[in-house]
Write an enzyme that holds these catalytic residues in place. Structure first.
Site, mmCIF file in Angstrom:
data_model
loop_
_atom_site.group_PDB
_atom_site.id
_atom_site.type_symbol
_atom_site.label_atom_id
_atom_site.label_comp_id
_atom_site.label_asym_id
_atom_site.label_seq_id
_atom_site.Cartn_x
_atom_site.Cartn_y
_atom_site.Cartn_z
ATOM 1 N N LEU A 145 7.044 -13.237 1.167
ATOM 2 C CA LEU A 145 7.205 -12.310 0.060
ATOM 3 C C LEU A 145 6.042 -11.340 -0.039
ATOM 4 O O LEU A 145 6.238 -10.146 -0.305
ATOM 5 C CB LEU A 145 7.334 -13.091 -1.256
ATOM 6 N N PHE A 148 6.013 -8.757 3.163
ATOM 7 C CA PHE A 148 7.291 -8.038 3.204
ATOM 8 C C PHE A 148 7.406 -7.092 2.012
ATOM 9 O O PHE A 148 7.860 -5.948 2.150
ATOM 10 C CB PHE A 148 8.434 -9.049 3.204
ATOM 11 N N HIS A 149 6.980 -7.556 0.846
ATOM 12 C CA HIS A 149 7.012 -6.733 -0.369
ATOM 13 C C HIS A 149 6.112 -5.511 -0.220
ATOM 14 O O HIS A 149 6.485 -4.393 -0.585
ATOM 15 C CB HIS A 149 6.572 -7.596 -1.558
ATOM 16 N N HIS A 150 4.903 -5.714 0.321
ATOM 17 C CA HIS A 150 3.975 -4.597 0.507
ATOM 18 C C HIS A 150 4.556 -3.531 1.439
ATOM 19 O O HIS A 150 4.465 -2.322 1.159
ATOM 20 C CB HIS A 150 2.648 -5.109 1.069
#
Length: 319
Positions: A145, A148-150
């Site tokens: 998370l 991948f979120h960044h």
């Protein structure tokens, strides 16, 4: 009055009198981002190579402490997020509370101060990648998370900013407000100040709420475009936002379950069965990447089906 002239994207608008810090210009910033947003992809690739290379390098080494540096880092990002919230919230109040949901979702901002902070917000997504450097140098758990979120947030922010989309105010304001609390929480943690567990749960809950609102306004804009209503965002960008926020929602929701609900359940179970090995109550916050990929595929198929139905309806109306 400043016109966004020479800008090839969807929106051509009049803005309030020029707001200039360090000779900032809305024309040039929008045009530059529209032409160069793809650099965010290159930055993301370099980011992954650096992060996982450092992780391998640190495998046989002692973790760095970096407590003072981390505290300063979190404080700076807290200040930036609070300042961004301070300047974005009045624009959100004016458009959403006074003019309604449709205006806030479908009419792009003409407030030059808000536009300036949207520009700073887009640039800040590169600096926020530094969060991960602290994680790998301190040999903490790097979950899917996080990185991948960044990456996805950086790419989508740069892609959408260059189009001056109407949803910009929503995305920036929500993120700034939540990050004000999140980085403040991280700053206190890095200073080894005790923070009640409920605060951590609240921060994660606010992140989930942010994703729900992002999902909703992206869907609102998407269906407005399909219905033929005026909305200053391309269909593909609204679709991209719809997918991004849907994915983030499922990932943050799973993190919340693993981090708090499942851990609490395991802890309760452990208290009633002392003969169990302590390892049985351990948990992992890593979301299952296969589930996320399946979710994205399902959403893409749903969007395509909606588009095909809309095209068929238009063809039938023409006949």
């Amino acid at each position: 009055m400043t016109r966004i002239s020479g800008h090839k994207s969807l929106v051509y608008k009049e803005c309030q009198p020029q707001f200039s810090i360090f000779d900032w210009d809305i024309n040039s910033s929008l045009k530059w981002m529209e032409e160069n947003w793809h650099y965010s992809v290159y930055v993301s690739i370099a980011y992954m190579l650096v992060v996982f290379s450092i992780q391998q390098f640190m495998r046989q080494r002692e973790p760095f402490k970096l407590r003072n540096c981390l505290t300063l880092w979190n404080i700076l990002l807290t200040i930036f997020s609070i300042a961004g919230s301070y300047y974005m919230l009045p624009e959100m109040y004016d458009t959403f509370y006074l003019k309604g949901i449709n205006h806030s979702v479908c009419i792009a901002s003409t407030n030059s101060i808000a536009q300036y902070w949207m520009w700073l917000f887009a640039l800040s997504k590169i600096f926020e990648l530094g969060d991960t450097i602290f994680i790998v140098l301190r040999k903490q758990k790097l979950i899917l998370l996080h990185w991948f979120h960044h990456i996805l947030a950086l790419i989508y922010t740069w892609y959408s900013y260059g189009q001056n989309i109407s949803l910009g105010r929503w995305f920036v304001t929500m993120n700034m407000v939540v990050h004000s609390l999140m980085y403040a929480y991280y700053a206190f943690r890095s200073m080894q100040i005790y923070i009640p567990r409920q605060i951590a749960m609240t921060v994660t809950s606010l992140q989930i709420i942010q994703m729900i609102f992002g999902f909703y306004v992206s869907g609102y804009a998407f269906f407005s475009k399909l219905s033929g209503n005026y909305c200053e965002i391309p269909v593909k960008t609204a679709t991209f936002g719809f997918i991004v926020y849907s994915t983030f929602f499922f990932m943050f929701a799973k993190l919340f379950v693993n981090n708090y609900l499942r851990k609490f359940s395991n802890h309760t179970h452990h208290n009633h069965h002392h003969h169990h090995n302590a390892k049985s109550s351990k948990w992992t916050a890593d979301p299952n990447i296969h589930h996320n990929i399946i979710t994205i595929i399902i959403i893409i198929r749903m969007v395509k089906q909606q588009q095909q139905q809309q095209i068929l309806q238009q063809q039938q109306q023409q006949l």
